[in-house]
Design a protein around this motif. Structure first.
Motif, short mmCIF file in Angstrom:
data_model
loop_
_atom_site.label_atom_id
_atom_site.label_comp_id
_atom_site.label_asym_id
_atom_site.label_seq_id
_atom_site.Cartn_x
_atom_site.Cartn_y
_atom_site.Cartn_z
N ILE A 70 3.28 3.60 -10.52
CA ILE A 70 3.53 2.41 -9.71
C ILE A 70 4.33 1.39 -10.51
O ILE A 70 5.35 0.85 -10.05
CB ILE A 70 2.20 1.77 -9.25
N VAL A 71 3.87 1.11 -11.72
CA VAL A 71 4.52 0.09 -12.54
C VAL A 71 5.97 0.49 -12.84
O VAL A 71 6.89 -0.33 -12.73
CB VAL A 71 3.73 -0.12 -13.85
N ASP A 72 6.18 1.75 -13.19
CA ASP A 72 7.54 2.19 -13.49
C ASP A 72 8.45 2.11 -12.27
O ASP A 72 9.61 1.70 -12.38
CB ASP A 72 7.54 3.63 -14.04
N ASP A 89 1.89 -10.90 -10.07
CA ASP A 89 0.95 -10.63 -8.98
C ASP A 89 1.05 -9.18 -8.49
O ASP A 89 0.08 -8.60 -8.03
CB ASP A 89 1.09 -11.63 -7.83
N LEU A 90 2.23 -8.59 -8.63
CA LEU A 90 2.37 -7.17 -8.25
C LEU A 90 1.62 -6.28 -9.24
O LEU A 90 0.89 -5.37 -8.85
CB LEU A 90 3.84 -6.77 -8.22
N LEU A 91 1.82 -6.56 -10.53
CA LEU A 91 1.11 -5.78 -11.54
C LEU A 91 -0.40 -5.91 -11.34
O LEU A 91 -1.14 -4.92 -11.39
CB LEU A 91 1.51 -6.25 -12.94
N GLU A 92 -0.86 -7.13 -11.09
CA GLU A 92 -2.30 -7.33 -10.89
C GLU A 92 -2.80 -6.63 -9.64
O GLU A 92 -3.89 -6.06 -9.64
CB GLU A 92 -2.61 -8.83 -10.84
N ALA A 93 -2.01 -6.65 -8.57
CA ALA A 93 -2.43 -5.96 -7.34
C ALA A 93 -2.56 -4.46 -7.60
O ALA A 93 -3.52 -3.83 -7.14
CB ALA A 93 -1.42 -6.22 -6.22
N ALA A 94 -1.62 -3.90 -8.35
CA ALA A 94 -1.67 -2.47 -8.65
C ALA A 94 -2.92 -2.15 -9.46
O ALA A 94 -3.67 -1.22 -9.15
CB ALA A 94 -0.41 -2.03 -9.39
N LEU A 98 0.83 -1.20 0.00
CA LEU A 98 0.00 0.00 0.00
C LEU A 98 0.87 1.26 0.00
O LEU A 98 0.69 2.17 -0.82
CB LEU A 98 -0.93 -0.03 1.22
N LEU A 99 1.86 1.30 0.88
CA LEU A 99 2.70 2.49 0.98
C LEU A 99 3.64 2.60 -0.22
O LEU A 99 3.94 3.72 -0.66
CB LEU A 99 3.50 2.45 2.29
N GLY A 100 4.07 1.47 -0.76
CA GLY A 100 4.91 1.50 -1.95
C GLY A 100 4.17 2.09 -3.14
O GLY A 100 4.72 2.90 -3.90
N MET A 101 2.91 1.72 -3.30
CA MET A 101 2.10 2.26 -4.40
C MET A 101 1.92 3.76 -4.25
O MET A 101 2.13 4.53 -5.18
CB MET A 101 0.74 1.57 -4.45
N LEU A 102 1.53 4.17 -3.04
CA LEU A 102 1.31 5.61 -2.83
C LEU A 102 2.59 6.41 -2.98
O LEU A 102 2.61 7.48 -3.59
CB LEU A 102 0.75 5.82 -1.43
N GLY A 103 3.68 5.87 -2.43
CA GLY A 103 4.97 6.57 -2.54
C GLY A 103 5.37 6.75 -4.00
O GLY A 103 5.85 7.81 -4.39
N SER A 147 -7.69 -5.88 -2.42
CA SER A 147 -6.71 -6.10 -3.49
C SER A 147 -5.27 -6.18 -2.98
O SER A 147 -4.39 -6.63 -3.71
CB SER A 147 -6.81 -4.95 -4.51
N LEU A 148 -5.03 -5.75 -1.74
CA LEU A 148 -3.66 -5.78 -1.24
C LEU A 148 -3.50 -6.78 -0.10
O LEU A 148 -2.54 -6.71 0.67
CB LEU A 148 -3.22 -4.38 -0.80
N VAL A 149 -4.44 -7.70 0.00
CA VAL A 149 -4.31 -8.78 0.97
C VAL A 149 -3.33 -9.79 0.41
O VAL A 149 -3.51 -10.27 -0.70
CB VAL A 149 -5.67 -9.44 1.27
N ARG A 150 -2.28 -10.04 1.17
CA ARG A 150 -1.28 -11.01 0.74
C ARG A 150 -1.75 -12.40 1.11
O ARG A 150 -1.98 -12.68 2.28
CB ARG A 150 0.05 -10.76 1.45
N SER A 151 -1.91 -13.25 0.13
CA SER A 151 -2.32 -14.62 0.43
C SER A 151 -1.86 -15.48 -0.73
O SER A 151 -1.61 -14.98 -1.82
CB SER A 151 -3.83 -14.69 0.59
N PRO A 152 -1.75 -16.80 -0.51
CA PRO A 152 -1.34 -17.66 -1.61
C PRO A 152 -2.33 -17.59 -2.76
O PRO A 152 -1.96 -17.66 -3.92
CB PRO A 152 -1.32 -19.06 -1.00
N ARG A 153 -3.62 -17.40 -2.43
CA ARG A 153 -4.61 -17.28 -3.49
C ARG A 153 -4.58 -15.86 -4.00
O ARG A 153 -4.38 -14.91 -3.26
CB ARG A 153 -5.99 -17.62 -2.95
N ARG A 154 -4.78 -15.68 -5.31
CA ARG A 154 -4.65 -14.36 -5.89
C ARG A 154 -5.76 -13.41 -5.47
O ARG A 154 -5.55 -12.27 -5.18
CB ARG A 154 -4.67 -14.47 -7.42
#
Lengths: 215, 215
Positions: B169-171, B184-189, A162-167, A201-208
């Motif tokens: 975000i992607v860049d 999974d990162l691209l999809e989360a974004a 979450l913070l990485g995206m916003l940053g 969308s930012l819940v980390r889990s083995p399932r996508r």
């Protein structure tokens, strides 16, 4: 040794001219870090800016790593150690915290810090700033985990994502017109990412795709 | 002049050795753009890489602007003119489009294009790539406006804001480990920004917080 004696002794060492010299040197160190970073750091520049002999500097801080370490500790007291907002609303916290971060970036301390962060792969730089960086990241993550605990975001939301995206958004927009990121853009970014995260969308889990949560 | 005669004549000019020379020169131009950008562009490097005399190059393209313009047109045919995805789902479209964009960035054409974009403030560069950039932005914006028309996003959602956030975000993530941004990162974004936009956070209006929409 009583507290009073200790204070007087410390004053004896740091007070007056001595303390002024220390502050001059640390200020010049921060300025030189902002200008050159760590690898290209020039003791000569510090000595010239502070108008203090290099031998005097080396007597107190025998080496670049010790001098920069002292400057980092000094910066922490008024940049890093200021608590992050805790308003009870994640959106409000994030808007305040990012606005403050943008303000710090404009200052010489912010530029010095950015140069050090950019050289964090250097083990010497890492050993100087690593603890401060980790502590500060922890404080940012805590803003998000508090929101999870309050039920603002689903359990398992990844604060780092979450913070990485916003940053990334804030930095990219700020780079386009430094120091003039409009309030409504920052708010749109925060509202979008927080609302998105609320959907799981930012819940980390083995399932996508985590199942939608009740409530 | 019959169509057949025209074709034969064009072949006469471009076919065989001539056409090979053109392709060699355009390929070398793209490589030199990727290496040096526009301002520092060296005709000598193109001539050396393509193993074609500078006089031969200048005879066909009398000047840097014309040569680079030809190279840009050539790149467009197989980078820019490929239609963007239109799967009926904005999330799917965005994931496909960004994945493709990351793939292009790895290639020499992508690096050449990035160098030109970085020099877009130069009026000469702008006159060469401006139309292509605008056309391509329009195609990206259309992905979002189609989703608005389908009811996936609220009316008035700003495509530029949505795509700007995702691009940042992607860049940023891609810069950390070039070419290896995890699916999974691209999809989360994408899921986060689209879900956020669904809440109305990217609706442009004079009021800061648009009223929640019915439906």
């Amino acid at each position: 040794m009583s507290e009073r004696t200790k204070t007087r002794r410390t004053r004896g060492v740091l007070g007056g001219r001595s303390e002024r010299v220390v502050l001059e040197v640390l200020g010049a160190t921060v300025a030189e870090l902002a200008e050159s970073g760590y690898r290209a750091f020039r003791m000569d520049a510090v000595s010239a800016t502070a108008a203090v002999n290099k031998t005097t500097i080396y007597r107190r801080w025998p080496g670049k790593a010790l001098l920069v370490g002292a400057a980092v500790e000094w910066m922490r007291t008024f940049v890093h150690d200021v608590p992050l907002p805790d308003t009870g609303s994640l959106e409000r916290d994030l808007i305040d915290a990012f606005r403050r971060r943008l303000g710090i970036k404009e200052r010489v301390e912010g530029r010095a810090w950015a140069r050090l962060l950019a050289e964090k792969n250097d083990p010497e730089v890492d050993s100087i700033i690593g603890a401060a960086v980790e502590e500060r990241s922890g404080a940012w993550y805590a803003m998000v985990t508090r929101a999870v605990a309050r039920g603002e975001l689903p359990d398992g939301t990844d604060p780092r994502l979450l913070l990485g995206m916003l940053g990334a958004i804030v930095d990219a927009w700020n780079a386009k017109s430094p120091g003039r990121l409009k309030a409504d853009l920052l708010e749109a970014a925060v509202r979008t990412v927080v609302a998105g995260a609320r959907s799981g969308s930012l819940v980390r889990s083995p399932r996508r795709r985590p199942a939608p949560r009740a409530g």
